[in-house]
Design an enzyme around this catalytic site. Structure first.
Site, PDB file in Angstrom:
ATOM      1  N   ALA A   1      -0.052  12.091  18.234  1.00  0.00           N
ATOM      2  CA  ALA A   1       0.152  12.231  19.763  1.00  0.00           C
ATOM      3  C   ALA A   1      -0.491  13.513  20.172  1.00  0.00           C
ATOM      4  O   ALA A   1      -1.113  13.538  21.335  1.00  0.00           O
ATOM      5  CB  ALA A   1       1.520  12.588  20.140  1.00  0.00           C
TER       6      ALA A   1
ATOM      7  N   ILE B   1      -3.217  14.882  18.680  1.00  0.00           N
ATOM      8  CA  ILE B   1      -4.756  14.985  18.296  1.00  0.00           C
ATOM      9  C   ILE B   1      -5.381  13.681  19.167  1.00  0.00           C
ATOM     10  O   ILE B   1      -5.123  12.586  19.119  1.00  0.00           O
ATOM     11  CB  ILE B   1      -5.108  14.746  16.970  1.00  0.00           C
ATOM     12  CG1 ILE B   1      -4.720  16.121  16.339  1.00  0.00           C
ATOM     13  CG2 ILE B   1      -6.529  14.458  16.804  1.00  0.00           C
ATOM     14  CD1 ILE B   1      -4.692  15.594  14.724  1.00  0.00           C
TER      15      ILE B   1
ATOM     16  N   GLU C   1      -7.849  10.952  19.155  1.00  0.00           N
ATOM     17  CA  GLU C   1      -8.492  10.596  18.304  1.00  0.00           C
ATOM     18  C   GLU C   1      -9.746   9.987  18.818  1.00  0.00           C
ATOM     19  O   GLU C   1     -10.777  10.162  17.906  1.00  0.00           O
ATOM     20  CB  GLU C   1      -7.860   9.209  17.464  1.00  0.00           C
ATOM     21  CG  GLU C   1      -6.581   9.717  16.538  1.00  0.00           C
ATOM     22  CD  GLU C   1      -5.222   9.931  17.235  1.00  0.00           C
ATOM     23  OE1 GLU C   1      -4.312  10.484  16.771  1.00  0.00           O
ATOM     24  OE2 GLU C   1      -5.186   9.773  18.661  1.00  0.00           O
TER      25      GLU C   1
ATOM     26  N   ASP D   1     -43.609  29.628  27.524  1.00  0.00           N
ATOM     27  CA  ASP D   1     -44.848  29.576  27.046  1.00  0.00           C
ATOM     28  C   ASP D   1     -45.662  29.220  28.217  1.00  0.00           C
ATOM     29  O   ASP D   1     -45.374  28.530  28.932  1.00  0.00           O
ATOM     30  CB  ASP D   1     -45.285  28.953  25.735  1.00  0.00           C
ATOM     31  CG  ASP D   1     -46.767  29.036  25.211  1.00  0.00           C
ATOM     32  OD1 ASP D   1     -46.961  30.412  25.302  1.00  0.00           O
ATOM     33  OD2 ASP D   1     -47.414  28.282  25.131  1.00  0.00           O
TER      34      ASP D   1
ATOM     35  N   ASP E   1     -45.437  24.943  23.198  1.00  0.00           N
ATOM     36  CA  ASP E   1     -46.266  23.694  22.407  1.00  0.00           C
ATOM     37  C   ASP E   1     -46.817  24.391  21.049  1.00  0.00           C
ATOM     38  O   ASP E   1     -47.304  23.471  20.262  1.00  0.00           O
ATOM     39  CB  ASP E   1     -47.233  23.215  23.292  1.00  0.00           C
ATOM     40  CG  ASP E   1     -48.032  24.373  23.813  1.00  0.00           C
ATOM     41  OD1 ASP E   1     -48.003  25.308  23.602  1.00  0.00           O
ATOM     42  OD2 ASP E   1     -49.134  23.936  24.531  1.00  0.00           O
TER      43      ASP E   1
ATOM     44  N   ASP F   1     -44.676  29.206  18.583  1.00  0.00           N
ATOM     45  CA  ASP F   1     -43.487  29.303  19.459  1.00  0.00           C
ATOM     46  C   ASP F   1     -42.371  28.658  18.611  1.00  0.00           C
ATOM     47  O   ASP F   1     -40.971  28.741  18.926  1.00  0.00           O
ATOM     48  CB  ASP F   1     -43.494  27.929  20.724  1.00  0.00           C
ATOM     49  CG  ASP F   1     -44.537  28.675  21.715  1.00  0.00           C
ATOM     50  OD1 ASP F   1     -44.772  29.799  21.799  1.00  0.00           O
ATOM     51  OD2 ASP F   1     -45.266  27.663  22.142  1.00  0.00           O
TER      52      ASP F   1
END
Length: 895
Positions: free
Chosen positions: A302, A304, A306, A348, A622, A626
């Site tokens: 009850a 949890i 599911e 960037d 890119d 980065d």
């Protein structure tokens, strides 16, 4: 040693080599001692390991324990009959785990991509001879030979340079190839102890490419000791971090786990005390304990939700699919909602805010046609068979400029064939080409304005050649300064006419007594859609920050044009970051909007500083440089077209169109998805609370109201199906005009906890009332406690609770706004309507179809019982509407 600060002789001494290179014997010894010129392999998590990671959630563990206890008690009571309850619970757990593995499976290919960027073979001097060897066999001290088009295989100090230009955008973020030289660099005043990577003009680094010229270099670092290796190591060490949603779900899991354990202990203790110690001499401890375990299982089921993990996974998956249609490819599913609470976007510049295509945007010349013709002919850029311009970016910009004036390079070359040239040299800062034109020969010389003007004695003005005057010189210098102040890269061009072809092609012989034509100014222009995207970001409470390896003047000009920068004090050099301690940098970071000439470690430090201050931070980019900061950020955004494989493989989201504006759409979608996830969580937890309260009340009162299979049906059918449909709800008004939610906002923020509590209580009251009515209709009398199990009461309670959840899902279309009002305004969720009808039919089938009814232990409901249950369940809509009205009326916070 900082090789860029040392002479060639000092570098050779340091690496114990010479201009003749190494002997094969010495190279083999160094290779054995220091290892291959390769990057470290990335560790990969197995599918099995990922599967067990899904099982670590405390809620899942409790369900597994409940399944085991249920199986044991079932065997004790019924022998080796198939334990249906346990099988259902285990099936739910396994389905959730498999879904998680499928969606979260993300191969760590970043370092593999880095390896692919390394050159396959390299020409090097061994035993005084030029040989071609595998790049992975290079060692420190090797002397390598480089030609245009070669990938740089290791970190090297340049020892011989013939007009070398190296493309370093992937490492530094600078879009323009760097002119290289041999001389040792000096730090100069106020430059600290470092020269930024992009300014080390006598070095060549692994992962970059020689695009022009030729030269030689001595290897000074290989493998993981290279700058590329440092990036690979930073990627490996960067903590990926959990998204805000993952953190909140863990918090929710802990709360529910404590609740389940606490309630189970209370119920177990209550039963033992009241039924064993106070139950008289006939009380059997084992029987009472067994009953208590069965009740505890029901409570665990009850409490949890599911279906929560499956609902979350599917809702996020649908969001991922929707975003992919808008060019935002999500690689990490929970990153979808992170976008919705992003407060900082560190972007960037090159290829992200700009087009990564050098473009002529300004010029100064009395005759633009002559200017464009001269500039295009004095280049080595060409147009390939597909019509694409190829060559060095600056020169590509010049032939594209000429083409825009209907002067294609191919036509110009056909009419003005080249007969000779003097290549570009960084010392002269110019190049010259000579062309045959109508029986005469014309020389065009292109280069730095200051140097070209020194060579000019005349100028082309109003269609004729005139002597150079102070006025013409001053005007040219003024225009050069004007364009320079706009951070444009400025070129000048001049010409000279010969009656006969020159006899020698040397700079000293040709580059003098020139006729000045004019200037062009070029820049990597901003993406036209970015301005609006940044305005929308600001309206959504998001601060954009530019981080680039480019020059600070260029960075400031672009940032000012985009509205990122309003004052020069908001810009900082990467080398200045090193002057601050972490505490000092944290004190000023909120005042800085632009960072220029940064190195990879600076990007990561900036991102981490914002995160440590509690801001949800995104990093876009890119280049290879980065990658570490993208992995460190709360959400990393890579570019799909111009982005390197390295960046894309560590990113949480990849922009298929490299469009910064796509981020804005993704933020809106992320907010919508998070709103809908909260609706689903509120809906599911309200249902679970009503189940817990109903069982708790029934246990205290001494009767059974619902059993574990009944609760599983409600959780997986009448809860999960409508919850999925709630995930498709359209965005509410003004979703992009509100500030991002706080990173520390809990799952129950914005009054959600109170809503769950009162809504769960309402459903509990309606369910208990239905049980009592069913009991009364079945027996003809009403007992409030110590009631024998009533099939009619249990069936009515089940049907009422299930229908309550179905009707209540309609309420959950908005946390505060009237769901009925949305209906009349034409705001529909047809998927939800379909889910409600489907759940209604399935619930009716379980009660009315003999096979299913017997399986669940129900009795058929008569028309009276059926309508009473439906009427009680429908009451949840007007009751919640009234409370919502009061909440709006008294100014409750709108989520």
């Amino acid at each position: 040693m900082k090789h860029y600060l040392e002479t060639v002789e000092a570098v050779f001494k340091e690496v114990q080599s010479s201009e003749a290179g190494l002997t094969s014997q010495e190279a083999a010894a160094r290779l054995e001692r220091n290892g291959k010129n390769k990057l470290a392999e990335a560790k990969k998590q197995s599918m099995l390991s990922r599967f067990f990671d899904q099982m670590k959630d405390p809620m899942i563990i409790i369900l597994l324990v409940a399944a085991v206890i249920s199986a044991v008690t079932h065997i004790i009571e019924h022998g080796w009959e198939v334990p249906t309850d346990s099988i259902i619970i285990l099936a739910v757990v396994l389905i959730n785990a498999v879904l998680g593995v499928i969606q979260e499976s993300k191969a760590e290919k970043a370092v593999e991509a880095l390896q692919k960027m390394s050159a396959a073979t390299t020409k090097t001097l061994r035993d005084g001879k030029i040989v071609s060897i595998k790049s992975e066999d290079l060692v420190v001290g090797d002397v390598i030979i480089l030609d245009a088009g070669d990938a740089i295989p290791a970190d090297c100090r340049i020892i011989e340079c013939a007009s070398m230009k190296i493309e370093e955008a992937a490492l530094t973020g600078e879009s323009v190839p760097v002119n290289k030289l041999i001389q040792a660099l000096t730090l100069g005043e106020n430059k600290g102890t470092e020269v930024s990577l992009g300014d080390r003009k006598n070095m060549a680094y692994m992962g970059s490419t020689l695009v022009y010229g030729r030269g030689k270099a001595v290897v000074v670092a290989t493998g993981m000791d290279t700058e590329m290796g440092k990036i690979a190591d930073a990627i490996a060490q960067a903590e990926e971090g959990k998204t805000p949603l993952e953190i909140k779900l863990e918090e929710l899991s802990r709360i529910l786990t404590k609740l389940v354990i606490g309630v189970c202990i209370v119920i177990f203790g209550y039963n033992i005390i009241t039924k064993y110690f106070l139950g008289g001499p006939e009380a059997q401890f084992f029987g009472i304990a067994l009953d208590s375990f069965i009740t505890a299982i029901a409570l665990a089921v009850a409490a949890i939700p599911e279906g929560l993990v499956a609902v979350m996974t599917i809702v996020l998956s649908i969001g991922v699919t929707n975003m992919s249609k808008k060019n935002a490819i999500i690689r990490r599913m929970t990153a979808v909602e992170t976008l919705g609470c992003t407060q900082i976007i560190c972007s960037d510049k090159t290829g992200t805010l700009t087009q990564n295509v050098m473009t002529v945007v300004d010029h100064y010349a009395p005759d633009e046609t002559k200017l464009a013709t001269a500039m295009a002919l004095c280049t080595n850029a060409e147009v390939d068979e597909d019509g694409k311009s190829t060559g060095e970016p600056d020169e590509v910009a010049l032939i594209n400029y000429a083409a825009s004036l209907n002067l294609p390079k191919a036509d110009l070359v056909a009419a003005n064939p080249r007969v000779g040239e003097v290549p570009f040299d960084s010392g002269r800062k110019m190049m010259s080409t000579v062309h045959a034109v109508d029986g005469k020969f014309v020389q065009y010389t292109k280069g730095a304005p200051d140097e070209i003007l020194k060579k000019c004695t005349h100028a082309w003005v109003d269609g004729q050649v005139v002597a150079m005057t102070e006025e013409i010189l001053n005007k040219a210098a003024e225009e050069n300064t004007r364009m320079g102040n706009k951070a444009l890269r400025v070129f000048a061009v001049a010409y000279k006419v010969y009656d006969a072809a020159p006899t020698e092609y040397e700079a000293a012989a040709l580059e003098n007594n020139l006729i000045f034509i004019g200037l062009t100014g070029m820049i990597d222009p901003v993406r036209p859609e970015v301005k609006d995207a940044i305005v929308e970001c600001r309206s959504a409470g998001i601060k954009p920050i530019m981080i680039t390896g480019d020059h600070i003047n260029t960075a400031k000009a672009i940032a000012r044009e985009l509205g990122i920068l309003t004052d020069d004090s908001q810009a900082m050099m990467g080398s200045d970051i090193d002057k601050y301690t972490d505490e000092e940098f944290a004190a000023i970071v909120e005042n800085i909007s632009v960072y220029a000439r940064v190195q990879p470690e600076h990007k990561t430090r900036i991102v981490n500083c914002w995160r440590e201050k509690g801001y949800v931070t995104a990093m876009t980019g890119d280049g290879v440089n980065d990658a570490p900061s993208i992995k460190s950020a709360d959400i990393g955004v890579g570019m799909g077209i111009t982005g390197t494989d390295v960046t894309k493989n560590v990113a949480d989201m990849v922009l298929a169109d490299d469009n910064f504006a796509t981020i804005v759409a993704a933020v809106g979608e992320g907010r919508r998805i998070y709103d809908n996830i909260r609706k689903a969580i509120q809906f599911l937890l309200g249902s679970n609370l009503s189940e817990v309260l109903s069982i708790f009340y029934a246990t205290i009162m001494g009767f059974t109201i619902l059993k574990a299979p009944h609760l599983l049906f409600i959780n997986l059918v009448t809860d999960s199906i409508p919850a999925l449909a709630l995930g498709l709800e359209k965005p509410e008004r003004g979703i992009m005009n509100r500030k991002p939610r706080g990173k520390n906002d809990g799952i129950f923020a914005g009054g959600l906890g109170v809503d769950v509590a009162y809504q769960g209580l309402l459903v509990t009251i309606l369910t208990v009332i239905a049980f009592y009515i069913g009991e009364f209709l079945e027996t003809g009398h009403l007992l409030l406690h110590t009631i024998p199990d009533s099939e009619a009461g249990m069936t009515m309670a089940f049907f009422t609770m299930a229908m309550c959840e179905i009707f209540h899902s309609f309420n959950m279309r908005s946390q505060r706004q009237s769901a009925v009002g949305m209906l009349f305004k034409g705001h529909h969720n047809w998927a939800l309507y379909g889910a409600m009808i489907g759940s209604f039919l399935l619930t009716t089938a379980v009660v009315e179809i003999d096979f299913l009814s017997n399986l669940f232990g129900f009795t058929h409901l008569g028309l009276e019982q059926y309508l009473i249950s439906l009427g009680l369940a429908f009451l949840i809509i007007p009751l919640v509407e009234i409370i919502k009205f009061c909440q709006r009326k008294f100014g409750k916070k709108h989520d």
